[in-house]
Every structure is written in C-alpha cells, then in structure tokens.
Design a protein around this motif. Sequence first.
Motif, PDB file in Angstrom:
ATOM      1  N   GLY A  37       0.769  -1.230   0.000  1.00  5.92           N
ATOM      2  CA  GLY A  37       0.000   0.000   0.000  1.00  5.92           C
ATOM      3  C   GLY A  37       0.800   1.279   0.000  1.00  5.92           C
ATOM      4  O   GLY A  37       0.227   2.369  -0.034  1.00  5.92           O
ATOM      5  N   ASP A  38       2.119   1.188   0.064  1.00  4.93           N
ATOM      6  CA  ASP A  38       2.971   2.359  -0.015  1.00  4.93           C
ATOM      7  C   ASP A  38       4.208   1.992  -0.824  1.00  4.93           C
ATOM      8  O   ASP A  38       4.546   0.809  -0.961  1.00  4.93           O
ATOM      9  CB  ASP A  38       3.360   2.837   1.384  1.00  4.93           C
ATOM     10  CG  ASP A  38       3.868   4.268   1.404  1.00  4.93           C
ATOM     11  OD1 ASP A  38       3.705   4.967   0.392  1.00  4.93           O
ATOM     12  OD2 ASP A  38       4.422   4.693   2.439  1.00  4.93           O
ATOM     13  N   ASN A  90      -1.359  10.634  -0.950  1.00  5.46           N
ATOM     14  CA  ASN A  90      -2.320   9.532  -0.983  1.00  5.46           C
ATOM     15  C   ASN A  90      -3.233   9.606  -2.201  1.00  5.46           C
ATOM     16  O   ASN A  90      -3.541   8.583  -2.826  1.00  5.46           O
ATOM     17  CB  ASN A  90      -3.169   9.536   0.286  1.00  5.46           C
ATOM     18  CG  ASN A  90      -2.396   9.072   1.502  1.00  5.46           C
ATOM     19  OD1 ASN A  90      -1.420   8.333   1.376  1.00  5.46           O
ATOM     20  ND2 ASN A  90      -2.826   9.495   2.685  1.00  5.46           N
ATOM     21  N   ALA A  91      -3.660  10.815  -2.549  1.00  6.36           N
ATOM     22  CA  ALA A  91      -4.549  10.982  -3.703  1.00  6.36           C
ATOM     23  C   ALA A  91      -3.850  10.579  -4.999  1.00  6.36           C
ATOM     24  O   ALA A  91      -4.443   9.914  -5.860  1.00  6.36           O
ATOM     25  CB  ALA A  91      -5.015  12.434  -3.788  1.00  6.36           C
ATOM     26  N   LYS A  94      -3.343   6.687  -5.242  1.00  4.93           N
ATOM     27  CA  LYS A  94      -4.539   5.958  -5.667  1.00  4.93           C
ATOM     28  C   LYS A  94      -4.670   5.905  -7.188  1.00  4.93           C
ATOM     29  O   LYS A  94      -5.344   5.040  -7.735  1.00  4.93           O
ATOM     30  CB  LYS A  94      -5.786   6.604  -5.063  1.00  4.93           C
ATOM     31  CG  LYS A  94      -5.933   6.380  -3.567  1.00  4.93           C
ATOM     32  CD  LYS A  94      -7.177   7.056  -3.028  1.00  4.93           C
ATOM     33  CE  LYS A  94      -7.319   6.833  -1.536  1.00  4.93           C
ATOM     34  NZ  LYS A  94      -8.527   7.505  -0.987  1.00  4.93           N
ATOM     35  N   GLN A  95      -4.009   6.871  -7.861  1.00  2.00           N
ATOM     36  CA  GLN A  95      -4.005   6.897  -9.323  1.00  2.00           C
ATOM     37  C   GLN A  95      -2.726   6.292  -9.901  1.00  2.00           C
ATOM     38  O   GLN A  95      -2.440   6.436 -11.080  1.00  2.00           O
ATOM     39  CB  GLN A  95      -4.126   8.345  -9.808  1.00  2.00           C
ATOM     40  CG  GLN A  95      -5.332   9.089  -9.283  1.00  2.00           C
ATOM     41  CD  GLN A  95      -5.307  10.551  -9.680  1.00  2.00           C
ATOM     42  OE1 GLN A  95      -5.321  10.885 -10.868  1.00  2.00           O
ATOM     43  NE2 GLN A  95      -5.252  11.442  -8.687  1.00  2.00           N
ATOM     44  N   SER A  96      -1.959   5.639  -9.011  1.00  2.11           N
ATOM     45  CA  SER A  96      -0.655   5.057  -9.390  1.00  2.11           C
ATOM     46  C   SER A  96       0.301   6.128  -9.886  1.00  2.11           C
ATOM     47  O   SER A  96       1.055   5.934 -10.840  1.00  2.11           O
ATOM     48  CB  SER A  96      -0.831   3.970 -10.457  1.00  2.11           C
ATOM     49  OG  SER A  96      -1.633   2.917  -9.976  1.00  2.11           O
TER      50      SER A  96
END
Length: 208
Positions: A37-38, A90-91, A94-96
């Motif tokens: 996730g990171d 983070n935003a 989420k879009q890679s």
Amino acid sequence: NLDGTNAKRLTKTKGYDAEAVVSPDGKKIVFTSLRNGDLDIYLMNSDGTGVRRLTSEKGYDGGPFFSWDGKQIVYRAYHPKTAAEVSEYNALLKQSLIKPTRAEIYMMNADGSRQRQITQNGAANWAPFLHPNNRQIVFSSNLHDSKRSSFSLYMVNTDGTGLKRLTSGARFDSFPMVSRDGTKLVFASTRNAASPHEFNIFVADWVP
C-alpha cells in the motif's frame, strides 16, 4: 540468460514491482514495490525467495542501488510531513502516480538498518550511486535551477558535507555510475543531442 532466453518471473504481486538492482555478488535483488500500500524498498534473493521489506516510513522510497561491496544501499525518498502533503501523496498514489518535484538522498545498511538522510535541499535529487570508496555519492539534481527544469550531476559526502556540482551545460544529466575501480563515471545526457528527446551515454574520467 544474457541472450534473452529462459526468462523467469520473480514477483507476482499486483501493482508496482520495479526499480530492481542486483547486488554485486549476484545473490540479492533490491527493488521498489507497492505491495503493502505504499512505495517502499524490498530485498529478496536473486531467485525471488525471501522477500523482506526494508523501509516503512510514509512516502516514496525508491531508486535503490547497492554499494560495490554490497554492504550499503543508497536511495531517494520523499516523505510527506504535513497533513496537506500526506493528502496529496495519498490521492496521487490511488491513481498510481507520484509527484517527483522533491526527493532527498538517503542511505541504509543492506539489511535495512541505520536509515539516514544525506541531502536536505528541497530539490528533486535522483539516481544516487555510491563511489567504491563508500565515502561519496554521485546523483542527479535540479538544485541549481530555479525553474527546476534541468538536471546536472552532483557529488556529496556520505555525511552530507562537501556538496559539489560535477556537470553543467546540458538539459539533463542523470543515472550516473562509477566503475568498480573508481576511475570512470558513466551517465546519460541530452548534451550534443540532435533532437529534444535524444539521450546518449557518456563516459568521463573520475578525478579525485
């Protein structure tokens, strides 16, 4: 194999497994992954077994390279500090995506211990590589450019002192590597290019 045959898949996680580098002895691979996730740095055996996470701080840790003796890893990182920075990171994630406008140079032992920040200049510092003397790091940065649109090669001591610009006159100098014997520097550059998107490989003598 070196001739392109017998390809073997080493990772099978969904998403980003990239920026991989083989250790000088050929036994380990260090790479960046999004598997938890990171964007963090991981270490595994050269056959894909024994995967271990080395970094865990919030943000992007990437571009790892082993020292020539295999005992240290140098890398670039961006760790958001404020709530706004974390939200933006983070935003984009989420879009890679990441926003590569800032990154500092870091080092750690090859087992992930003693992680420490080397540069603190707020620029985009990329593609670090340790000189075989293990006392100097060569990297690419837009530190000199107020518009942050061009990159040159820099050198810094592993204690963060002695920052020195090595190249100038090109829109983009990056991906430096120093030969095992410490006498040659190789890098990619747009210098002498016939078109804006042309990159070539250059070799220079390393003068201590």
